[in-house]
Design an enzyme around this catalytic site. Sequence first.
Site, PDB file in Angstrom:
ATOM      1  N   ARG A   1      59.045  12.182  46.529  1.00 50.41           N
ATOM      2  CA  ARG A   1      60.521  12.979  46.258  1.00 50.41           C
ATOM      3  C   ARG A   1      60.236  13.777  44.885  1.00 50.41           C
ATOM      4  O   ARG A   1      59.203  14.717  45.145  1.00 50.41           O
ATOM      5  CB  ARG A   1      61.566  11.815  45.776  1.00 50.41           C
ATOM      6  CG  ARG A   1      63.067  12.358  46.010  1.00 50.41           C
ATOM      7  CD  ARG A   1      64.165  11.424  45.928  1.00 50.41           C
ATOM      8  NE  ARG A   1      64.350  11.140  44.363  1.00 50.41           N
ATOM      9  CZ  ARG A   1      65.275  10.283  43.977  1.00 50.41           C
ATOM     10  NH1 ARG A   1      65.819   9.794  44.853  1.00 50.41           N
ATOM     11  NH2 ARG A   1      65.256   9.965  42.707  1.00 50.41           N
TER      12      ARG A   1
ATOM     13  N   LYS B   1      75.024   5.701  38.766  1.00 50.56           N
ATOM     14  CA  LYS B   1      75.210   6.718  40.019  1.00 50.56           C
ATOM     15  C   LYS B   1      75.729   5.954  41.059  1.00 50.56           C
ATOM     16  O   LYS B   1      76.685   6.605  41.780  1.00 50.56           O
ATOM     17  CB  LYS B   1      73.988   7.383  40.329  1.00 50.56           C
ATOM     18  CG  LYS B   1      72.990   6.522  41.052  1.00 50.56           C
ATOM     19  CD  LYS B   1      71.748   7.579  41.204  1.00 50.56           C
ATOM     20  CE  LYS B   1      70.718   6.595  42.045  1.00 50.56           C
ATOM     21  NZ  LYS B   1      69.316   6.945  42.005  1.00 50.56           N
TER      22      LYS B   1
HETATM   23  C1  PLP Z   1      68.877   6.072  41.564  1.00 46.45           C
HETATM   24  C2  PLP Z   1      67.699   6.339  40.692  1.00 46.45           C
HETATM   25  C3  PLP Z   1      67.149   5.468  39.715  1.00 46.45           C
HETATM   26  C4  PLP Z   1      67.886   3.727  39.755  1.00 46.45           C
HETATM   27  O1  PLP Z   1      67.619   3.339  40.974  1.00 46.45           O
HETATM   28  P1  PLP Z   1      68.020   1.793  41.336  1.00 46.45           P
HETATM   29  O2  PLP Z   1      67.527   1.596  42.669  1.00 46.45           O
HETATM   30  O3  PLP Z   1      69.499   1.868  41.308  1.00 46.45           O
HETATM   31  O4  PLP Z   1      67.785   0.957  40.310  1.00 46.45           O
HETATM   32  C5  PLP Z   1      66.524   5.525  38.706  1.00 46.45           C
HETATM   33  N1  PLP Z   1      65.712   6.711  38.709  1.00 46.45           N
HETATM   34  C6  PLP Z   1      66.027   7.702  39.299  1.00 46.45           C
HETATM   35  C7  PLP Z   1      65.389   9.098  39.185  1.00 46.45           C
HETATM   36  C8  PLP Z   1      66.942   7.613  40.240  1.00 46.45           C
HETATM   37  O5  PLP Z   1      67.337   8.672  41.075  1.00 46.45           O
END
Ligand code: PLP
Length: 355
Positions: free
Chosen positions: A130, A35
């Site tokens: 969250r 992302k």
């Molecule tokens: C963004 C996200 C991740 C990955 O996070 P990083 O800090 O980039 O490794 C994993 N799981 C969810 C649900 C996320 O929103």
Amino acid sequence: MYPRLLVHLGRIEENARRIVELARRFNVDLVGITKVVLGDPRIAKAMVKAGIRTLGDSRLLNIRRMRDNGVNARFQLIRLPMISELELVVELVDCVLVSELRTIEALNEVLKSKGRKMDIIYMVDIGELREGAWYKEAVEEIVKVIKYENVRLIGIGTNLGCLNGVLATPQNLSILLEIRDKLAGLGVDIPLISAGNTSTLFLMENNTLPEGINQFRVGEAIVLGTDVTRDRKIEMLRQDTMELQAEILELKSKPSRPLGELNKDAFGRKTVVKDRGIRKRAILALGEQDIMYTGLYPLMSGIEVIRASSDHLVVDVTDSEKNWKVGDIISFRVSYGALLRSMTSPYVEKVYIDD
Ligand SMILES: *Cc1c(COP(=O)(O)O)cnc(C)c1O
């Protein structure tokens, strides 16, 4: 063209490979999260080359971008799906993270109408506030999923760090295992325990990951080699994966303290400036639209980022040994936030380098 972002694909692949190897030692399957790079197909392919078989993204458009560009992986949607996008979810995604029975019910209807089945991971909130069922109510909530015949509950998961910065510990992750065991007692078998993100890697590095956690979803560590939640560089990884370059538009010596009465800037932030006398300031063609200025780290010493408005970034080059000229290029490392903005900005050219 400037500004531009140099993307070192080989170094990203190297980071991915090291995390895959670390995870393998703990029987953990690694999902590569794309992302922060908007599902960039070349970066996604570097992850796949490193041995990652599942890619996760928060946006369906990013997943579509990867699929359309021949990225060969399974896809996990890691943001809770909107009910309004479920048709597309079914079309594009292999597994989805969920936390609402109402959404699962709607997903089940779409799946039924297409004669399809789909994997889901139910999210549990173990303190980050969250997404997810609050851990105390999770068992009650999750057992209700089994009545939906076209969804397969293959796992439970949690996310930490991103919103409130809650750190993963052996204690809080064990809550997931307790929930798994309670569900097993009710006849609901949960093969996958998906324990989070870059901030959770720490537990593998120092060998304190509770046994039974078997999936990690990692983005930042692969792409940047950093862990913003714990404010650290990850030692086993490379941080020279990305380089942002911008051009100097103006170079003048001016007072460090603005003249006149100070109030808020274009973004409603209050200016706080120390008077350091006359300083040499460079204005770069880069702004809040392309970066987050607090997440820019100049590659050369003696350069200090001062602040940015939408399209201008001011850096202090007084202490730099280089004799800068208008038209010169200054290079930066980027934080997670700055990378997200520069990937999103159409004004930042992305330049891919194989090493
Ligand atoms: C963004 C996200 C991740 C990955 O996070 P990083 O800090 O980039 O490794 C994993 N799981 C969810 C649900 C996320 O929103």
